[in-house]
Design an enzyme around this catalytic site. Structure first.
Site, short mmCIF file in Angstrom:
data_model
loop_
_atom_site.label_atom_id
_atom_site.label_comp_id
_atom_site.label_asym_id
_atom_site.label_seq_id
_atom_site.Cartn_x
_atom_site.Cartn_y
_atom_site.Cartn_z
N LYS A 78 0.83 -1.21 0.00
CA LYS A 78 0.00 0.00 0.00
C LYS A 78 0.87 1.26 0.00
CE LYS A 78 -2.11 -1.14 3.87
NZ LYS A 78 -1.41 -2.41 4.15
N ARG B 227 -10.33 0.69 8.10
CA ARG B 227 -10.05 -0.71 8.40
C ARG B 227 -11.21 -1.40 9.09
NH1 ARG B 227 -4.10 0.32 8.55
NH2 ARG B 227 -3.14 -1.73 8.63
N ARG C 282 11.95 -5.46 5.15
CA ARG C 282 11.60 -4.04 4.95
C ARG C 282 12.40 -3.15 5.89
NH1 ARG C 282 5.51 -2.16 5.47
NH2 ARG C 282 5.60 -3.43 7.35
N ARG D 234 -1.37 -9.44 12.65
CA ARG D 234 -1.89 -8.34 11.82
C ARG D 234 -2.65 -8.90 10.62
NH1 ARG D 234 3.67 -5.64 10.76
NH2 ARG D 234 2.58 -4.32 9.26
P1 AP5 Z 1 4.80 -1.57 1.94
O1 AP5 Z 1 4.50 -0.72 0.77
O2 AP5 Z 1 5.48 -0.97 3.11
O3 AP5 Z 1 3.48 -2.38 2.38
P2 AP5 Z 1 2.19 -1.87 3.18
O4 AP5 Z 1 1.00 -2.53 2.56
O5 AP5 Z 1 2.19 -0.39 3.28
O6 AP5 Z 1 2.46 -2.56 4.56
P3 AP5 Z 1 2.24 -2.01 6.05
O7 AP5 Z 1 2.94 -2.95 6.95
O8 AP5 Z 1 2.57 -0.56 6.16
O9 AP5 Z 1 0.69 -2.20 6.19
P4 AP5 Z 1 -0.11 -2.24 7.53
O10 AP5 Z 1 -1.48 -2.03 7.02
O11 AP5 Z 1 0.11 -3.45 8.37
O12 AP5 Z 1 0.57 -1.10 8.38
P5 AP5 Z 1 0.13 0.37 8.74
O13 AP5 Z 1 1.33 1.17 8.87
O14 AP5 Z 1 -0.96 0.84 7.87
O15 AP5 Z 1 5.69 -2.80 1.39
C1 AP5 Z 1 6.20 -3.80 2.28
C2 AP5 Z 1 7.59 -4.25 1.80
O16 AP5 Z 1 7.47 -4.91 0.55
C3 AP5 Z 1 8.60 -3.10 1.57
O17 AP5 Z 1 9.87 -3.53 1.92
C4 AP5 Z 1 8.52 -2.84 0.04
O18 AP5 Z 1 9.74 -2.35 -0.46
C5 AP5 Z 1 8.22 -4.26 -0.47
N1 AP5 Z 1 7.34 -4.27 -1.65
C6 AP5 Z 1 6.21 -3.53 -1.85
N2 AP5 Z 1 5.64 -3.85 -3.02
C7 AP5 Z 1 6.42 -4.83 -3.58
C8 AP5 Z 1 6.35 -5.57 -4.80
N3 AP5 Z 1 5.36 -5.42 -5.69
N4 AP5 Z 1 7.32 -6.49 -5.05
C9 AP5 Z 1 8.33 -6.69 -4.15
N5 AP5 Z 1 8.47 -6.01 -2.98
C10 AP5 Z 1 7.52 -5.09 -2.70
O19 AP5 Z 1 -0.51 0.14 10.19
C11 AP5 Z 1 0.30 -0.28 11.26
C12 AP5 Z 1 -0.55 -0.46 12.51
O20 AP5 Z 1 -1.15 0.79 12.88
C13 AP5 Z 1 -1.75 -1.42 12.38
O21 AP5 Z 1 -1.37 -2.77 12.61
C14 AP5 Z 1 -2.68 -0.88 13.46
O22 AP5 Z 1 -2.26 -1.30 14.73
C15 AP5 Z 1 -2.48 0.62 13.36
N6 AP5 Z 1 -3.39 1.24 12.39
C16 AP5 Z 1 -3.07 1.86 11.23
N7 AP5 Z 1 -4.15 2.30 10.60
C17 AP5 Z 1 -5.22 1.97 11.37
C18 AP5 Z 1 -6.63 2.12 11.24
N8 AP5 Z 1 -7.16 2.72 10.15
N9 AP5 Z 1 -7.41 1.65 12.23
C19 AP5 Z 1 -6.89 1.06 13.33
N10 AP5 Z 1 -5.57 0.86 13.51
C20 AP5 Z 1 -4.74 1.31 12.54
MG MG Z 2 2.30 1.01 4.86
#
Ligand code: AP5
Ligand code: MG
Length: 207
Positions: free
Chosen positions: A13, A86, A120, A161
Site C-alpha cells: 500500500k 479498516r 523491509r 496483523r
Molecule cells: P509496503 O509498501 O510498506 O506495504 P504496506 O501494505 O504499506 O504494509 P504495512 O505494513 O505498512 O501495512 P499495515 O497495514 O500493516 O501497516 P500500517 O502502517 O498501515 O511494502 C512492504 C515491503 O514490501 C517493503 O519492503 C517494500 O519495499 C516491499 N514491496 C512492496 N511492493 C512490492 C512488490 N510489488 N514487489 C516486491 N516487494 C515489494 O498500520 C500499522 C498499525 O497501525 C496497524 O497494525 C494498526 O495497529 C495501526 N493502524 C493503522 N491504521 C489503522 C486504522 N485505520 N485503524 C486502526 N488501527 C490502525
Molecule cells: Mg504502509
C-alpha cells in the site's frame, strides 16, 4: 479524485501510494504513518497507539477517525487513504465526510507479505519504504534519514496483523461493493506492473 488502498500488511500500500500520489497530485493520508509519527514524538496518542501496534491489533475507531478528520482539514485536491478505513465504522464515518471514487484492494497471501516485511526498512525521517533485498544502504536516498526495522515487523506480530485484516475485510468490502467502488488487484507482481493495473483503473475514473 479520492482513492482508498486496502490490503494486508506488506501488500505494498505504502509503496504504491508513493507513486500514485505523485502521478495524480494527491495528498497521501496513511494512518499507520501518522500513528508512527506520534509514537516518535512521544505524544499521548502515540503512547496509546504503541500498545495496540506492537500486539498487531487495531487502534480504537474513535482515535483513528478523529485523527483523519483533523488531517482532512488541511487537505487540498484529492486524497489517497492508505490503510484507512479498516473497519465498517471507519468506512461509514469517512463516507459521511468525503466522496470516494475508487477503492483498490491489494490482494496478497501471508507467505509473500511475511517475506516482504522481514526485509523491509523504513526511513525514520520521511517514512520512505525500502526492501533490503534491493537497497543495501542504511540511510534514505531521498532525505538521508536513518533506516530502521519496524517494531511490528516480527513474525508473530505479522501473523496477528494478517489475521486481524482477514477478520475485518468482509465488512469493509461490503460497504464499498454495495457502492460499486471496489477493484481487486493481485499484489503478487512487480511494482511497475501493479502501478500499471492501478493507473488503468484510476484513469478510467478521470474520463
Ligand atoms: P509496503 O509498501 O510498506 O506495504 P504496506 O501494505 O504499506 O504494509 P504495512 O505494513 O505498512 O501495512 P499495515 O497495514 O500493516 O501497516 P500500517 O502502517 O498501515 O511494502 C512492504 C515491503 O514490501 C517493503 O519492503 C517494500 O519495499 C516491499 N514491496 C512492496 N511492493 C512490492 C512488490 N510489488 N514487489 C516486491 N516487494 C515489494 O498500520 C500499522 C498499525 O497501525 C496497524 O497494525 C494498526 O495497529 C495501526 N493502524 C493503522 N491504521 C489503522 C486504522 N485505520 N485503524 C486502526 N488501527 C490502525
Ligand atoms: Mg504502509
Amino acid at each position: 479524485m479520492n482513492v482508498i488502498f486496502i490490503g494486508p500488511p506488506g501488500s505494498g500500500k505504502g509503496t504504491m501510494a508513493a507513486r500514485i500520489v505523485k502521478r495524480y497530485e494527491m495528498m497521501h493520508i496513511s494512518t499507520g504513518d501518522m500513528l508512527r509519527e506520534n509514537m516518535r514524538a512521544g505524544t499521548d496518542l502515540g503512547k496509546l497507539a504503541q500498545g495496540y501496534i506492537d500486539k498487531g491489533q487495531l487502534v480504537p475507531d474513535a482515535v483513528i477517525i478523529g485523527m483523519v478528520e483533523k488531517k482532512l482539514l488541511e487537505s487540498y485536491g484529492g486524497a489517497l487513504f492508505d490503510g484507512f478505513p479498516r473497519t465498517e465504522s471507519q468506512a461509514t464515518a469517512l463516507l459521511k465526510i468525503t466522496d470516494i471514487d475508487a477503492v483498490i484492494e491489494l490482494e496478497a497471501p501471508l507467505e509473500l507479505v511475511t517475506a516482504r516485511m522481514l526485509t523491509r526498512k523504513v526511513c525514520r525521517k520521511c517514512g520512505k519504504v525500502f526492501s533490503t533485498k534491493l537497497y543495501k544502504d542504511n540511510f534514505c536516498d531521498e532525505c538521508g534519514g536513518e533506516l530502521y526495522h519496524r517494531s511490528d515487523d516480527e513474525i508473530e506480530t505479522i501473523k496477528a496483523r494478517y489475521m486481524v485484516y482477514l477478520e475485518t475485510l468482509g465488512n469493509i468490502k461490503k460497504v464499498f461493493e454495495e457502492r460499486h467502488l471496489l477493484y481487486t488487484v493481485d499484489a503478487d507482481d512487480t511494482v511497475d506492473s501493479i502501478e500499471k493495473k492501478i493507473t488503468e483503473i484510476l484513469d478510467r475514473k478521470l474520463v
